[in-house]
Design a protein around this motif. Structure first.
Motif, mmCIF file in Angstrom:
data_model
loop_
_atom_site.group_PDB
_atom_site.id
_atom_site.type_symbol
_atom_site.label_atom_id
_atom_site.label_comp_id
_atom_site.label_asym_id
_atom_site.label_seq_id
_atom_site.Cartn_x
_atom_site.Cartn_y
_atom_site.Cartn_z
ATOM 1 N N ARG A 173 0.674 -1.117 0.090
ATOM 2 C CA ARG A 173 -0.186 0.103 0.072
ATOM 3 C C ARG A 173 0.921 1.096 -0.238
ATOM 4 N N SER A 174 2.226 1.014 0.673
ATOM 5 C CA SER A 174 2.807 2.233 1.084
ATOM 6 C C SER A 174 3.233 2.750 -0.438
ATOM 7 N N LEU A 175 3.682 1.505 -1.043
ATOM 8 C CA LEU A 175 5.010 1.221 -2.594
ATOM 9 C C LEU A 175 3.293 3.070 -3.027
ATOM 10 N N LEU A 176 2.608 2.190 -3.442
ATOM 11 C CA LEU A 176 1.191 2.782 -4.721
ATOM 12 C C LEU A 176 0.741 4.586 -4.179
ATOM 13 N N ASN A 177 1.015 4.302 -2.839
ATOM 14 C CA ASN A 177 0.562 5.716 -2.301
ATOM 15 C C ASN A 177 1.714 6.671 -2.849
ATOM 16 N N ALA A 178 3.235 6.012 -2.326
ATOM 17 C CA ALA A 178 4.435 6.439 -2.692
ATOM 18 C C ALA A 178 4.447 7.074 -4.206
ATOM 19 N N ARG A 179 3.965 6.144 -5.085
ATOM 20 C CA ARG A 179 3.895 6.296 -6.359
ATOM 21 C C ARG A 179 3.058 7.051 -7.016
ATOM 22 N N GLY A 180 2.250 7.595 -6.725
ATOM 23 C CA GLY A 180 1.033 8.187 -6.210
ATOM 24 C C GLY A 180 -0.214 6.970 -7.600
ATOM 25 N N ILE A 181 0.356 5.352 -7.503
ATOM 26 C CA ILE A 181 -1.184 5.221 -8.450
ATOM 27 C C ILE A 181 -2.297 5.432 -7.777
ATOM 28 N N PRO A 182 -3.586 5.360 -8.102
ATOM 29 C CA PRO A 182 -5.695 5.365 -8.119
ATOM 30 C C PRO A 182 -4.926 3.779 -8.171
ATOM 31 N N PHE A 183 -5.940 3.091 -6.534
ATOM 32 C CA PHE A 183 -5.998 2.022 -6.381
ATOM 33 C C PHE A 183 -7.267 1.526 -5.828
ATOM 34 N N THR A 184 -7.624 0.680 -6.219
ATOM 35 C CA THR A 184 -9.109 0.186 -5.316
ATOM 36 C C THR A 184 -8.890 -1.081 -4.640
ATOM 37 N N GLU A 185 -9.014 -1.115 -3.059
ATOM 38 C CA GLU A 185 -8.546 -1.654 -2.513
ATOM 39 C C GLU A 185 -9.387 -2.791 -1.755
ATOM 40 N N LYS A 186 -9.177 -3.874 -2.273
ATOM 41 C CA LYS A 186 -9.949 -4.826 -1.686
ATOM 42 C C LYS A 186 -9.670 -6.188 -0.578
ATOM 43 N N SER A 228 4.709 10.091 -7.989
ATOM 44 C CA SER A 228 2.997 10.775 -8.249
ATOM 45 C C SER A 228 3.171 12.084 -9.239
ATOM 46 N N GLN A 229 1.904 12.115 -9.057
ATOM 47 C CA GLN A 229 1.463 13.021 -10.193
ATOM 48 C C GLN A 229 0.128 13.389 -10.145
ATOM 49 N N LEU A 230 -0.524 13.062 -8.735
ATOM 50 C CA LEU A 230 -1.546 13.397 -8.399
ATOM 51 C C LEU A 230 -2.044 14.901 -7.517
ATOM 52 N N PRO A 231 -3.111 14.848 -8.020
ATOM 53 C CA PRO A 231 -3.756 16.393 -6.961
ATOM 54 C C PRO A 231 -3.525 16.369 -5.683
ATOM 55 N N SER A 232 -3.061 16.971 -4.637
ATOM 56 C CA SER A 232 -2.931 16.765 -3.503
ATOM 57 C C SER A 232 -4.379 16.721 -2.442
ATOM 58 N N SER A 233 -5.472 17.188 -3.510
ATOM 59 C CA SER A 233 -6.892 16.114 -2.847
ATOM 60 C C SER A 233 -7.130 15.778 -3.466
ATOM 61 N N TYR A 234 -6.369 14.899 -3.979
ATOM 62 C CA TYR A 234 -6.722 13.149 -4.610
ATOM 63 C C TYR A 234 -7.496 12.225 -3.206
#
Length: 202
Positions: free
Chosen positions: A89-102, A153-159
């Protein structure tokens, strides 16, 4: 020309305010193009899509990232008390990957995980049609890069990613429970409270 310039300026303003419009068109040579700015005026057939209305995972994303999400959506399967899941989860968040968690916490979740190709090793990642059991930083990054996700990461800060949900939807679980209401479930088939499902490894 003046009208075309006005349309371009208007489109840029809308794009800046709404993260906005994605344009798709086919050039005379057959090449398909995608852009967040309008195509040349010589192009007659243009498809437009408002990225902000494409759903919770793809809402308001930069063009390159939105295109990757649409072509290769990312889903992460996790369970409780799983340090490897936390690292994933930390890797995906640090790289700015939008994901769905199950989340996988009971037998119904396990069955759903196996339906999508998972085994008894968590975390489990799907990137489009590609799948990976167990967390390995290098192989996960390689798979994400191959799916055209940006390296940083290219995610907007509000994402914000959607809240985690059970792998097996609750409604489906309740329906299944009602059909076996008069049957006893063996206690050894249920996961221990607060622990990973039985037989799983990280």
């Amino acid at each position: 020309m003046k009208n075309g310039l006005s349309w371009l300026l208007l489109s840029l303003l809308v794009s800046a305010n709404a993260h906005a419009q994605l344009y798709k068109w086919v050039a005379p040579d057959g090449k398909v193009s995608y852009s967040d700015t309008p195509p040349p005026s010589s192009i007659k057939k243009v498809e437009e899509k408002n990225l902000s209305s494409s759903g919770p995972v793809g809402s308001g994303l930069p063009f390159e990232l939105a295109a990757a999400v649409k072509a290769n959506p990312v889903t992460l399967y996790t369970t409780a008390n799983c340090s490897a899941c936390d690292s994933a989860r930390s890797l995906l968040n640090a790289r700015g990957i939008p994901f769905t968690e199950k989340t996988v916490n009971n037998n119904d979740d396990i069955a759903r995980l196996q339906q999508v190709g998972g085994d008894k090793q968590l975390p489990f990642l799907t990137v489009g049609r590609n799948k990976q059991s167990g967390f390995e930083t290098e192989s996960w990054n390689t798979m994400l890069s191959a799916a055209s996700y940006p390296e940083s990461s290219q995610l907007p800060s509000s994402y914000r990613n959607p809240a985690p949900q059970a792998a097996a939807p609750k409604k489906a679980v309740e329906q299944k429970a009602s059909t076996v209401q008069n049957h006893e479930t063996p206690s050894d088939s249920l996961p221990a409270a607060g622990n990973a499902p039985p037989g799983f490894r990280f």
